[in-house]
Design a protein around this motif. Structure first.
Motif, PDB file in Angstrom:
ATOM      1  N   VAL A   1     -61.329  20.893 -24.097  1.00  0.00           N
ATOM      2  CA  VAL A   1     -60.872  20.052 -23.413  1.00  0.00           C
ATOM      3  C   VAL A   1     -60.231  18.513 -24.184  1.00  0.00           C
ATOM      4  O   VAL A   1     -59.181  17.971 -23.562  1.00  0.00           O
ATOM      5  CB  VAL A   1     -61.723  19.711 -22.563  1.00  0.00           C
ATOM      6  N   PHE A   2     -60.971  18.827 -24.965  1.00  0.00           N
ATOM      7  CA  PHE A   2     -60.594  16.453 -25.647  1.00  0.00           C
ATOM      8  C   PHE A   2     -59.923  17.296 -26.639  1.00  0.00           C
ATOM      9  O   PHE A   2     -58.924  16.245 -26.669  1.00  0.00           O
ATOM     10  CB  PHE A   2     -62.154  16.570 -26.019  1.00  0.00           C
ATOM     11  N   LEU A   3     -59.271  18.652 -27.269  1.00  0.00           N
ATOM     12  CA  LEU A   3     -59.023  18.690 -27.874  1.00  0.00           C
ATOM     13  C   LEU A   3     -57.415  18.831 -27.076  1.00  0.00           C
ATOM     14  O   LEU A   3     -56.272  18.140 -27.841  1.00  0.00           O
ATOM     15  CB  LEU A   3     -58.437  20.071 -28.281  1.00  0.00           C
ATOM     16  N   ALA A   4     -56.849  19.401 -26.124  1.00  0.00           N
ATOM     17  CA  ALA A   4     -55.920  19.361 -24.738  1.00  0.00           C
ATOM     18  C   ALA A   4     -55.394  18.000 -24.523  1.00  0.00           C
ATOM     19  O   ALA A   4     -54.215  16.975 -24.458  1.00  0.00           O
ATOM     20  CB  ALA A   4     -56.409  20.036 -23.759  1.00  0.00           C
ATOM     21  N   ILE A   5     -56.566  16.415 -24.828  1.00  0.00           N
ATOM     22  CA  ILE A   5     -56.249  15.543 -23.912  1.00  0.00           C
ATOM     23  C   ILE A   5     -55.798  14.633 -25.681  1.00  0.00           C
ATOM     24  O   ILE A   5     -54.482  14.187 -24.978  1.00  0.00           O
ATOM     25  CB  ILE A   5     -57.878  14.628 -23.932  1.00  0.00           C
ATOM     26  N   TYR A   6     -56.220  15.043 -26.536  1.00  0.00           N
ATOM     27  CA  TYR A   6     -56.248  14.516 -27.859  1.00  0.00           C
ATOM     28  C   TYR A   6     -54.212  14.859 -28.173  1.00  0.00           C
ATOM     29  O   TYR A   6     -53.530  13.733 -28.376  1.00  0.00           O
ATOM     30  CB  TYR A   6     -56.451  14.689 -28.824  1.00  0.00           C
TER      31      TYR A   6
ATOM     32  N   GLY B   1     -67.923  25.670 -13.294  1.00  0.00           N
ATOM     33  CA  GLY B   1     -67.961  25.090 -14.794  1.00  0.00           C
ATOM     34  C   GLY B   1     -65.832  24.845 -15.250  1.00  0.00           C
ATOM     35  O   GLY B   1     -65.481  23.686 -15.319  1.00  0.00           O
ATOM     36  N   SER B   2     -65.379  25.912 -14.462  1.00  0.00           N
ATOM     37  CA  SER B   2     -63.749  25.826 -14.467  1.00  0.00           C
ATOM     38  C   SER B   2     -63.610  24.443 -13.624  1.00  0.00           C
ATOM     39  O   SER B   2     -63.440  23.567 -13.485  1.00  0.00           O
ATOM     40  CB  SER B   2     -63.547  26.736 -13.671  1.00  0.00           C
ATOM     41  N   LEU B   3     -64.485  24.328 -12.036  1.00  0.00           N
ATOM     42  CA  LEU B   3     -63.952  22.682 -11.158  1.00  0.00           C
ATOM     43  C   LEU B   3     -63.916  21.327 -11.907  1.00  0.00           C
ATOM     44  O   LEU B   3     -63.540  21.306 -11.915  1.00  0.00           O
ATOM     45  CB  LEU B   3     -64.559  23.118  -9.556  1.00  0.00           C
ATOM     46  N   TYR B   4     -65.258  21.481 -12.495  1.00  0.00           N
ATOM     47  CA  TYR B   4     -65.738  20.538 -12.745  1.00  0.00           C
ATOM     48  C   TYR B   4     -65.029  20.355 -14.265  1.00  0.00           C
ATOM     49  O   TYR B   4     -64.069  19.004 -14.073  1.00  0.00           O
ATOM     50  CB  TYR B   4     -67.269  20.511 -14.044  1.00  0.00           C
ATOM     51  N   TYR B   5     -64.372  20.850 -15.395  1.00  0.00           N
ATOM     52  CA  TYR B   5     -63.419  19.980 -16.062  1.00  0.00           C
ATOM     53  C   TYR B   5     -62.298  19.935 -15.616  1.00  0.00           C
ATOM     54  O   TYR B   5     -61.053  19.244 -16.294  1.00  0.00           O
ATOM     55  CB  TYR B   5     -63.341  21.915 -17.230  1.00  0.00           C
ATOM     56  N   LEU B   6     -61.768  21.101 -14.630  1.00  0.00           N
ATOM     57  CA  LEU B   6     -60.291  19.772 -14.469  1.00  0.00           C
ATOM     58  C   LEU B   6     -60.685  18.908 -13.071  1.00  0.00           C
ATOM     59  O   LEU B   6     -59.903  18.180 -13.872  1.00  0.00           O
ATOM     60  CB  LEU B   6     -59.774  21.162 -13.077  1.00  0.00           C
ATOM     61  N   CYS B   7     -61.676  18.634 -13.193  1.00  0.00           N
ATOM     62  CA  CYS B   7     -61.902  17.359 -12.191  1.00  0.00           C
ATOM     63  C   CYS B   7     -62.091  16.385 -12.778  1.00  0.00           C
ATOM     64  O   CYS B   7     -61.376  15.640 -13.130  1.00  0.00           O
ATOM     65  CB  CYS B   7     -62.579  16.773 -11.836  1.00  0.00           C
ATOM     66  N   PHE B   8     -62.538  16.868 -14.691  1.00  0.00           N
ATOM     67  CA  PHE B   8     -62.757  15.920 -15.665  1.00  0.00           C
ATOM     68  C   PHE B   8     -61.570  14.945 -15.866  1.00  0.00           C
ATOM     69  O   PHE B   8     -61.055  13.893 -16.695  1.00  0.00           O
ATOM     70  CB  PHE B   8     -63.761  15.955 -16.177  1.00  0.00           C
TER      71      PHE B   8
ATOM     72  N   ALA C   1     -52.247  15.786 -25.491  1.00  0.00           N
ATOM     73  CA  ALA C   1     -51.599  15.260 -24.859  1.00  0.00           C
ATOM     74  C   ALA C   1     -50.918  13.317 -25.005  1.00  0.00           C
ATOM     75  O   ALA C   1     -49.977  12.717 -24.607  1.00  0.00           O
ATOM     76  CB  ALA C   1     -52.074  14.959 -23.728  1.00  0.00           C
ATOM     77  N   ASP C   2     -52.024  12.648 -25.389  1.00  0.00           N
ATOM     78  CA  ASP C   2     -52.093  11.660 -25.868  1.00  0.00           C
ATOM     79  C   ASP C   2     -51.465  10.821 -27.411  1.00  0.00           C
ATOM     80  O   ASP C   2     -51.306   9.612 -27.762  1.00  0.00           O
ATOM     81  CB  ASP C   2     -53.352  10.866 -25.790  1.00  0.00           C
ATOM     82  N   ARG C   3     -52.140  12.040 -28.473  1.00  0.00           N
ATOM     83  CA  ARG C   3     -51.713  11.350 -30.009  1.00  0.00           C
ATOM     84  C   ARG C   3     -50.969  12.080 -30.953  1.00  0.00           C
ATOM     85  O   ARG C   3     -51.202  11.509 -31.908  1.00  0.00           O
ATOM     86  CB  ARG C   3     -54.069  11.482 -30.232  1.00  0.00           C
ATOM     87  N   GLY C   4     -50.310  12.550 -30.053  1.00  0.00           N
ATOM     88  CA  GLY C   4     -49.261  13.300 -30.101  1.00  0.00           C
ATOM     89  C   GLY C   4     -49.297  13.513 -31.666  1.00  0.00           C
ATOM     90  O   GLY C   4     -50.496  15.448 -30.926  1.00  0.00           O
ATOM     91  N   GLY C   5     -49.161  14.896 -33.016  1.00  0.00           N
ATOM     92  CA  GLY C   5     -49.122  15.554 -33.953  1.00  0.00           C
ATOM     93  C   GLY C   5     -51.036  15.573 -34.082  1.00  0.00           C
ATOM     94  O   GLY C   5     -50.937  14.762 -34.698  1.00  0.00           O
TER      95      GLY C   5
ATOM     96  N   TYR D   1     -57.622  12.359 -17.655  1.00  0.00           N
ATOM     97  CA  TYR D   1     -56.422  11.436 -18.074  1.00  0.00           C
ATOM     98  C   TYR D   1     -55.071  12.425 -18.094  1.00  0.00           C
ATOM     99  O   TYR D   1     -54.711  12.249 -19.481  1.00  0.00           O
ATOM    100  CB  TYR D   1     -57.029  12.121 -20.085  1.00  0.00           C
ATOM    101  N   PHE D   2     -55.001  13.575 -17.532  1.00  0.00           N
ATOM    102  CA  PHE D   2     -53.725  13.486 -17.317  1.00  0.00           C
ATOM    103  C   PHE D   2     -53.170  13.509 -16.270  1.00  0.00           C
ATOM    104  O   PHE D   2     -53.654  12.609 -14.912  1.00  0.00           O
ATOM    105  CB  PHE D   2     -53.661  15.751 -17.383  1.00  0.00           C
TER     106      PHE D   2
END
Length: 424
Positions: free
Chosen positions: A179-184, A364-371, A186-190, A375-376
């Motif tokens: 999940v944080f890989l996706a966040i990075y 678990g999938s519902l939680y991660y989407l809401c979390f 989106a937010d941190r570039g390459g 960030y998105f």
């Protein structure tokens, strides 16, 4: 203004019904989650927009918190249920599913989201991470029943159930790094700027910290309960089952405070508790109480899923979402898990089929989407919710109706292929 009286009445009636259904539906094709989600859909259809229980994209905070609490309670119950001690050799099947099957599934779902739904790379990775966890909440029909009194050897009679239970206990936490890989993304570039720190900290460091913190806490609590005495009695004799909920909350908070993954801390705390004295009957009492708490929370979450699915997701559904849901449940999970289990000596062929097929998706999938909505953008959330909710509801129906027949068929298969003992 929302009609809160109506909401209380409907939710109360649904919970009353759900409290009786587990006993009534034992060994039946129709499962409790199917009925409760159906009630939630009915609520979503009957209630006007202003009276909806929750909107998981526009206002995800409540759904996130109730899903989070449900998952951590379920993780502790799953950890208490496992009789087998944690080890590399004894958990070989679990390590295969986590190290090979889970990354393959994330990669497959991410590619599918990018190709079929037109998601950006970051949102596609998030899509894969959201649908990665094998749910510890809704997979009870294919998991071990609970701790067995006097099971000091750590033997598990059903390898397939053990594999699905232990996988669910661990991969809910191990979805967090992705999940944080996706966040990075989106937010941190390459990725060249941060990929090594992600590998070292999010994927390794926080996993180790969370696991060690939870294990030590569970071990210390267990040692206190089983080795300290008041007079001639063990301290555990004075412990109420509600103490199990206190322990899981401490583990979750401690895991996050020291920089680890809290979900992993909760599961490892339960394993540490079991390791302190494996065969004591108090484990079964603690597990039973945690299971009751989990049941109540699960009913609430399923109502939310059913309500939001019909009210928010169905109007946005397209045929591409239907195809994606089918491929996720019927192709990607079975194929990824099946590849990871090639050559596994602990499972018979029929058991490998069952373990590969029953990758239940749910809370678990519902939680991660809401979390992730912290960030998105909401546009990204609405791009994901129809497909994610359809996968969850489809998994509840598909796996809920086939779990009992499949496990019964597996038992017949074992009796047929196991060599019969030779008479002396």
């Amino acid at each position: 203004m929302a009609n809160t009286d109506l909401i209380y009445a409907v939710v109360g009636a649904a919970l009353f019904l759900g409290s009786m259904l587990p006993k009534l539906l034992t060994q039946k094709i129709l499962s409790v989650p199917i009925i409760v989600v159906g009630v939630g859909m009915l609520i979503g259809w009957l209630m006007p927009v202003e009276s909806r229980l929750v909107d998981v994209i526009e206002n995800p905070e409540f759904a996130e918190r109730i899903a989070e609490l449900t998952v951590i309670v379920a993780l502790y119950g799953v950890g208490l249920a496992l009789d087998r001690p944690l080890s590399f050799r004894g958990w070989t099947t679990t390590w295969r599913l986590l190290a090979v099957g889970m990354p393959l599934a994330i990669l497959g779902v991410a590619f599918l989201g990018w190709w079929a739904l037109g998601l950006t790379p970051a949102v596609a990775v998030l899509f894969g991470a959201i649908l990665a966890p094998t749910d510890p909440v809704l997979a009870r029909d294919v998991q071990v029943d609970g701790p067995r009194f006097g099971s000091a050897t750590g033997d598990e009679p059903d390898e397939a159930r053990f594999a699905l239970t232990s996988e669910a206990g661990l991969n809910d936490a191990l979805a967090f790094p992705f999940v944080f890989l996706a966040i990075y993304l989106a937010d941190r570039g390459g990725p060249g700027q941060w990929i090594w720190s992600w590998l070292a900290w999010d994927l390794v460091g926080k996993v180790v910290i969370g696991a060690v913190a939870g294990w030590l806490l569970g071990r210390l609590v267990g040692m206190a309960l089983y080795r300290l005495h008041i007079g001639n009695d063990q301290l555990v004799g004075y412990a109420e089952p509600a103490g199990a909920v206190a322990t899981l909350l401490m583990a979750y908070g401690l895991g996050d405070l020291v920089g680890g993954w809290g979900f992993l801390s909760v599961f490892c705390a339960a394993l540490g508790m079991r390791s302190s004295e494996r065969g004591n009957d108090k484990h079964a009492r603690f597990h039973e109480f945690v299971e009751h708490v989990e049941n109540l929370l699960t009913l609430l979450v399923l109502l939310l899923i059913g309500t939001s699915f019909l009210a928010d997701a169905v109007p946005r559904l397209e045929w591409s979402h239907v195809g994606v849901a089918a491929v996720v449940l019927l192709v990607i999970r079975p194929l990824a898990a099946g590849i990871s289990l090639i050559g596994d000596k602990r499972l018979m062929r029929g058991e490998r089929w069952v373990v590969s097929a029953f990758g239940v998706r749910g809370v678990g999938s519902l939680y991660y989407l809401c979390f992730a909505m912290g960030y998105f953008s909401k546009e990204d959330g609405w791009a994901l919710w129809p497909a994610v909710s359809l996968v969850i509801v489809s998994s509840i129906v598909l796996h809920g109706t086939t779990a009992t027949p499949a496990m019964n068929a597996l038992e017949r298969y074992r009796q047929r292929v196991r060599p019969r003992p030779v008479a002396p």
